[in-house]
Every structure is written in C-alpha cells, then in structure tokens.
Design an enzyme around this catalytic site. Structure first.
Site, PDB file in Angstrom:
ATOM      1  N   ARG A  44       0.863  -1.189   0.000  1.00 30.57           N
ATOM      2  CA  ARG A  44       0.000   0.000   0.000  1.00 30.57           C
ATOM      3  C   ARG A  44       0.904   1.245   0.000  1.00 30.57           C
ATOM      4  O   ARG A  44       1.862   1.302   0.753  1.00 30.57           O
ATOM      5  CB  ARG A  44      -0.938  -0.001   1.228  1.00 30.57           C
ATOM      6  N   GLN A  51     -15.118   1.891   7.125  1.00 28.15           N
ATOM      7  CA  GLN A  51     -14.327   1.675   8.357  1.00 28.15           C
ATOM      8  C   GLN A  51     -15.002   2.330   9.566  1.00 28.15           C
ATOM      9  O   GLN A  51     -14.859   1.848  10.693  1.00 28.15           O
ATOM     10  CB  GLN A  51     -12.914   2.273   8.197  1.00 28.15           C
ATOM     11  N   ASP A  57      -2.500   9.172   7.617  1.00 27.30           N
ATOM     12  CA  ASP A  57      -1.669   8.153   6.959  1.00 27.30           C
ATOM     13  C   ASP A  57      -0.288   8.686   6.622  1.00 27.30           C
ATOM     14  O   ASP A  57       0.680   7.945   6.543  1.00 27.30           O
ATOM     15  CB  ASP A  57      -2.361   7.627   5.706  1.00 27.30           C
TER      16      ASP A  57
HETATM   17  O1  MRU Z   1      -7.479   2.355   4.150  1.00 26.78           O
HETATM   18  P1  MRU Z   1      -7.261   2.306   5.624  1.00 26.78           P
HETATM   19  O2  MRU Z   1      -8.399   1.715   6.378  1.00 26.78           O
HETATM   20  O3  MRU Z   1      -5.918   1.682   5.964  1.00 26.78           O
HETATM   21  O4  MRU Z   1      -7.162   3.838   6.064  1.00 26.78           O
HETATM   22  C1  MRU Z   1      -7.005   4.149   7.414  1.00 26.78           C
HETATM   23  C2  MRU Z   1      -7.019   5.591   7.698  1.00 26.78           C
HETATM   24  O5  MRU Z   1      -7.145   6.417   6.817  1.00 26.78           O
HETATM   25  C3  MRU Z   1      -6.771   6.011   9.123  1.00 26.78           C
HETATM   26  O6  MRU Z   1      -7.470   7.177   9.432  1.00 26.78           O
HETATM   27  C4  MRU Z   1      -5.267   6.270   9.313  1.00 26.78           C
HETATM   28  O7  MRU Z   1      -4.516   5.185   8.863  1.00 26.78           O
HETATM   29  C5  MRU Z   1      -4.921   6.549  10.718  1.00 26.78           C
HETATM   30  S1  MRU Z   1      -5.031   5.108  11.704  1.00 26.78           S
HETATM   31  C6  MRU Z   1      -4.497   5.447  13.251  1.00 26.78           C
END
Ligand code: MRU
Length: 342
Positions: free
Chosen positions: A87, A192, A233
């Site tokens: 990713r 999520q 992220d």
């Molecule tokens: O695609 P994901 O579910 O990995 O994205 C997660 C997010 O965008 C979260 O807000 C981010 O990783 C912060 S987690 C502490």
C-alpha cells in the site's frame, strides 16, 4: 505463548495473527501469517489496515523473512520490497521497514540475529502503544467535559497496535474524567467508520452515533459537534495531512462552522522528506468498492468509477496536530521539524 496480544494483532514468535478486519463486526475471525508473503497479502487485502497497524505488521513480516533467509541481505531486500509494495500512502509502512533494515544491517552477523530482529519489531509495536497513550493524554486535555466529537474512518485500536490515535484521544479524555460523546462517519466506500469505529467505541461503552458521510455538514450546522478528530496516513513537512477519503470534506465543513479540526498521529506518520501534500502518493483501489454497497451491486459495469482511497487536507484547515511529544500548532513547517529535535 504470545509476546504481544492486542485487539488488532498477536505475535507468537512464529506467526502474526491478525483479526480479519474485512469481516468485522459481523464475524470475528483471525488469519495466521506464517511467512512474510502472507503478511504482505494481509496488508494488501486489508485484513489489517490503519497506518500504525500496517507498519507494525510489516515489521513482524520482516522478522518472518529473517527467520527464512537469515543474514542473506539480497533476499531481505526482496522481503522488504514485497512488504513495501502493498500500500503506497501510509508512511508508517516504509518507516517501519527502513527501521527494520537498519537494525538488520547492524546485527546481521550476530549469532543472536533472530532474537535481536524480533526485539526490534516488538519495540516498534510497544512504542506505538506508548505513543498512542501519550497522545491520549495530550489530546484529552484539548476536549471539554460534555463535548461531542466527530471522527472519520477508523483511527482506533484496530488501526494501531492498540488504543488508537484519534480514538486514543477520545479514550484519553475519558480517562481524564471527561464525558465525551462521538459521532462516527460511516466512511464510504469501505465503511471503516460504520464497521470498525462504531464497534470499538460501543464495546468500550461510549455513547456513539453513526451517520452517513453526507450528514456531517448538517450535524455541524445543528450545533451538535464541538470538535473533529481524525488520524493520518502521512503528514507532509508543511503539515498537509493525507487521511481516508472524505477527511478533506469534513475539514472544510469544520472550518465553515468554526469547529476545531484535530489530527492525532505519531511521529512515525510524519514524513519530513515529503514537502507538501502534493507529493503524497494516493492509493487508488478497486472500482468494486464503490460499485457495490456492501454485497449488493448498485451500478452496472459500463459505468466508470473513480476510487481514491485517501485525500489531502491542506494545513490551513488543521487547528492542531496531536503527537506523542505534544500538541503542534501552526506554522507546521517550523513546528513539526522541532519535534524531531527534542
Ligand atoms: O485504508 P485504511 O483503512 O488503511 O485507512 C485508514 C485511515 O485512513 C486512518 O485514518 C489512518 O490510517 C490513521 S489510523 C491510526
């Protein structure tokens, strides 16, 4: 006997066991990764997700690689690449892998290589929990007793090794004796917020209300929200923040309504090598995530779909960034750098 066991992951010494986040909350199943390729697949397929959880999982994947290839650096470069190619947006993944590689090069000819490399991965994991608790304390101070907070996506225990970043702040405020209510955006298309945040907070006894993403503006307009808190992220050196798609819209709405917009993230999410949000790679995911609503197909194949998984919130919309070293306010270009000098 496990050496680490939390809601999101368990490290046994021989395998990384992950709660399968694709099926929560309706099914609580676990996947056991016994080699680095299985860890890479779990990250790519979203069994584990959330920036810090991805980073820690990759570190354990690296340990499984060392168990397989010992001190063969060429093989370990392949292991690192496989884990890194999963990713692109969350910088914690690359941060953790670089740290593991630095340690590997330092100890590769030591007879205790496996033990030492495992120790480094466990250190990454335990440091993440500590960082989240520290953010909980700093961030908890920013909230007032009786506040209602809006959050987007899942930046909780499931997205980290434990406790959470944004949800860690909410937990931290409660530990300071404050009564905090939460509105959670469902976070289309992957949900999520609906599937993970609501589940986590409800299990923890919080008063949590689910809304669909397009309700956020109206809920703010009605005066129901005192603060927004999200995770990140990747934070560029100027304070631009990449986070789950939809975060940018929430930040614009918060500005319009005069509501503070906080980002909670550990230093492992801050990427001083990326000058602004424009240089952050944004992952595009399968059209199916948008074409389908859960298991139902809503839109025929001939319709074009665009599915960026993240967006960038420009620094001027961010009231403060909560880190384990304290709360950072603008100007971010100067103040984020200072965190690394402390
Ligand atoms: O695609 P994901 O579910 O990995 O994205 C997660 C997010 O965008 C979260 O807000 C981010 O990783 C912060 S987690 C502490």
């Amino acid at each position: 006997m496990s050496k680490l066991k939390t809601m999101s992951m368990e490290w046994t010494g021989d395998s990384l066991i992950l709660v399968d986040q694709r099926y929560l909350p309706l099914e609580e199943t676990y996947i056991s990764c016994k080699n680095y390729k299985e860890v890479a697949t779990a990250i790519k397929d979203m069994v584990v997700r959330g920036a810090p959880a991805i980073g820690a999982s990759a570190a354990f994947g690296y340990v499984l690689g060392v168990k397989e290839f010992l001190n063969d650096f060429n093989k370990m470069k392949e292991v690192k690449k496989t884990l890194a190619d999963t990713r692109p947006t969350a910088v914690n993944l690359f941060w953790a892998l670089d740290r593991m590689e630095r340690k590997f090069l330092e100890i590769k000819d030591d007879k205790n290589l496996i033990d030492l490399i495992e120790k480094e991965a466990l250190k990454i994991a335990y440091e993440d929990i500590e960082a989240n608790r520290a953010m909980g304390k700093f961030g908890g101070e920013l909230l007032n007793d009786g506040d209602t907070v809006l959050t987007h996506c899942n930046a909780g225990a499931l997205a980290t090794v434990d406790y959470g970043t944004a949800l860690g702040v909410i937990r931290g405020a409660r530990e300071l004796g404050k009564d905090i209510k939460v509105y959670a955006d469902e976070t289309r298309p992957y949900l999520q917020g609906a599937r993970l945040t609501v589940w986590e907070l409800y299990k923890d006894g919080f008063d949590v209300t689910l809304i669909s993403d397009n309700m956020a503006g109206w809920v703010m307009k009605q005066g129901k929200i005192n603060a927004v808190i999200v995770g990140a992220d990747r934070i560029a050196s100027n304070g631009d923040v990449a986070n789950k798609i939809g975060t940018y819209s929430v930040a614009v709405l918060a500005k319009k309504h005069g509501i503070p917009f906080y980002v909670a993230a550990p230093l492992s999410t801050i990427d001083l090598n990326t000058p602004t949000g424009n240089e952050i790679p944004i992952e595009e995911r399968s059209h199916k995530e948008v074409r389908f609503c859960h298991k139902s197909k809503m839109v025929p194949e001939e319709i074009k779909v665009y599915n960026p998984a993240f967006d960038v919130t420009p620094n001027e919309l961010i009231t403060a960034i909560i880190t384990e070293k304290g709360v950072v306010k603008p100007p971010y270009s100067e103040n984020l750098k200072k965190l690394f000098e402390k």
